[in-house]
Write a protein that holds these residues in place. Structure first.
Motif, PDB file in Angstrom:
ATOM      1  N   ARG A 194      28.687  56.744 -18.674  1.00 47.83           N
ATOM      2  CA  ARG A 194      30.097  57.320 -19.298  1.00 47.83           C
ATOM      3  C   ARG A 194      31.181  56.733 -18.435  1.00 47.83           C
ATOM      4  NH1 ARG A 194      29.623  61.960 -23.024  1.00 47.83           N
ATOM      5  NH2 ARG A 194      27.542  61.945 -23.775  1.00 47.83           N
ATOM      6  N   GLU A 197      34.658  56.795 -20.337  1.00 48.82           N
ATOM      7  CA  GLU A 197      35.054  57.948 -20.559  1.00 48.82           C
ATOM      8  C   GLU A 197      35.555  58.848 -19.537  1.00 48.82           C
ATOM      9  OE1 GLU A 197      31.712  60.688 -22.001  1.00 48.82           O
ATOM     10  OE2 GLU A 197      33.039  61.836 -23.057  1.00 48.82           O
ATOM     11  N   SER A 317      33.488  59.295 -32.504  1.00 44.56           N
ATOM     12  CA  SER A 317      33.800  59.837 -30.986  1.00 44.56           C
ATOM     13  C   SER A 317      35.536  59.710 -30.971  1.00 44.56           C
ATOM     14  CB  SER A 317      33.467  58.543 -30.044  1.00 44.56           C
ATOM     15  OG  SER A 317      33.933  58.864 -28.786  1.00 44.56           O
ATOM     16  N   SER A 320      38.177  57.570 -25.851  1.00 40.69           N
ATOM     17  CA  SER A 320      37.725  57.131 -24.652  1.00 40.69           C
ATOM     18  C   SER A 320      36.101  56.765 -24.804  1.00 40.69           C
ATOM     19  CB  SER A 320      37.808  58.175 -23.566  1.00 40.69           C
ATOM     20  OG  SER A 320      37.291  59.121 -23.710  1.00 40.69           O
ATOM     21  N   GLN A 322      31.882  57.401 -25.484  1.00 38.37           N
ATOM     22  CA  GLN A 322      31.134  58.267 -24.729  1.00 38.37           C
ATOM     23  C   GLN A 322      30.127  57.395 -23.810  1.00 38.37           C
ATOM     24  OE1 GLN A 322      29.708  60.869 -27.929  1.00 38.37           O
ATOM     25  NE2 GLN A 322      30.586  62.623 -26.727  1.00 38.37           N
TER      26      GLN A 322
END
Ligand SMILES: [Zn+2]
Length: 351
Positions: A194, A197, A317, A320, A322
């Motif tokens: 991630r 993110e 989502s 940013s 996931q």
């Protein structure tokens, strides 16, 4: 490599590698796959979004979105406390009592003042009188909140026991968002799935936290065990969507536990076989929830995930994202959809 091999065209082909310099955020590959696309405009049954946050939204605008894509009700978790929380409950209730419900947010503001834990029990009673349909304890418990002694408050702090017992007495569930995805507890480096993110939200990283993620989940589990009369909702697939075997064991061990799927379509949809088995097996314990700003396309992506066998598409989502992967639909049977979309939530809402 011997000389013969180093001159071989096939060997040269299979060993070729490039050092690429392309900023990760500029890399936007477009899938060349041609597979079926099924847009699901309305869910199989009117759906209850059991995990959202509407404090900043205009109720009428949200209602239009709900009507357009078959959302019967949104359970909004207010992040306001005190009078502001009561005002929010009122605002949504006045607009459409059958379409909005509100879960209250645990108010830790005066945690350092004597009598805090007794007061929080009274506060819960007042919130429920004013229409709250649950109380949420967030990840700050166990990660950042400190008591008067300067120590981190534990999720299984015994002083919270009367609050959980009061929830049982009032007939409302306690929602826990404890810890966060596994990737938030490892370094933000090139191995972190991630990465983007966490780069956008460095404060979401709990790498090096005082209690490990395992310890936090164990503390939470102790609470489920200690209060069998209280109904608990472990948000975000119990914060272990990466390990559905763990969540299955948790649900097996604690009959008083539900989980919501808010903000975990990405995790579930990248393991469609395991997720489908899990969602079917625990259909009576799983709540549909999104944890994303209400939006028609956002809801329809959830329906596509739950209802179709479409392959390799973008998950719903925040900006940013996931992780850099796509998802697969889990084409759930009708009776499972009915439970996850609606029936389970109805069991938790006041009648
Ligand atoms: Zn949330």
């Amino acid at each position: 490599m011997n000389k013969m091999a180093s001159q071989d065209k096939f060997v040269a082909m299979v060993t070729a590698k490039a050092e690429v310099e392309l900023p990760l955020s500029s890399f936007e590959p477009r899938s060349m796959l041609k597979t079926a696309v099924h847009e699901v405009r309305h869910p199989a049954v009117p759906a209850i979004d059991y995990h959202n946050h509407l404090d900043a939204q205009d109720p009428l605008a949200v209602l239009r979105i709900m009507d357009e894509c078959g959302i019967e009700r949104i359970v909004s978790i207010t992040m306001q406390v005190g009078q502001a929380a009561l005002d929010i409950i009122q605002k949504f209730h006045q607009t459409a009592p059958n379409r909005f419900s509100t879960i209250a947010w645990m108010d830790w503001q005066d945690v350092l003042q004597p009598g805090f834990f007794e007061r929080s029990v009274d506060q819960l009673e007042r919130l429920v009188e004013q229409g709250a349909c649950g109380i949420k304890l967030w990840k700050d418990l166990g990660l950042t909140l400190r008591g008067a002694d300067g120590k981190l408050l534990r999720v299984d702090d015994e002083r919270l026991a009367p609050l959980f017992e009061k929830a049982a007495e009032l007939g409302i569930p306690v929602m826990f968002h404890t810890a966060d995805p596994d990737a938030f507890f490892v370094p933000i480096d090139r191995f972190n799935e991630r990465y983007e993110e966490l780069a956008a939200h460095p404060d979401w990283s709990f790498y090096g936290s005082e209690y490990s993620k395992e310890e936090l989940l164990d503390q939470r589990e102790l609470v489920f065990a200690r209060h069998p009369r209280t109904t608990f909702v472990a948000a975000h697939v119990a914060e272990r969507a990466e390990n559905l075997a763990y969540v299955g064991r948790l649900l097996d061990a604690h009959a008083n536990l539900f989980v919501d799927i808010g903000a975990r379509t990405a995790e579930l949809g990248r393991q469609p076989y395991t997720a489908r088995d899990f969602l079917i097996r625990y259909a009576s314990r799983i709540l549909f929830g999104t944890d994303l700003v209400p939006d028609v396309q956002m809801y329809r992506l959830h329906f596509r995930f739950l209802e179709t066998a479409d392959e390799y598409f973008e998950y719903p989502s925040h900006a940013s994202r996931q992780g850099r992967w796509n998802i697969y639909g889990v084409h759930l049977p009708q009776d499972v959809l009915r439970q996850i979309y609606r029936d389970n939530a109805l069991r938790l809402l006041p009648h």
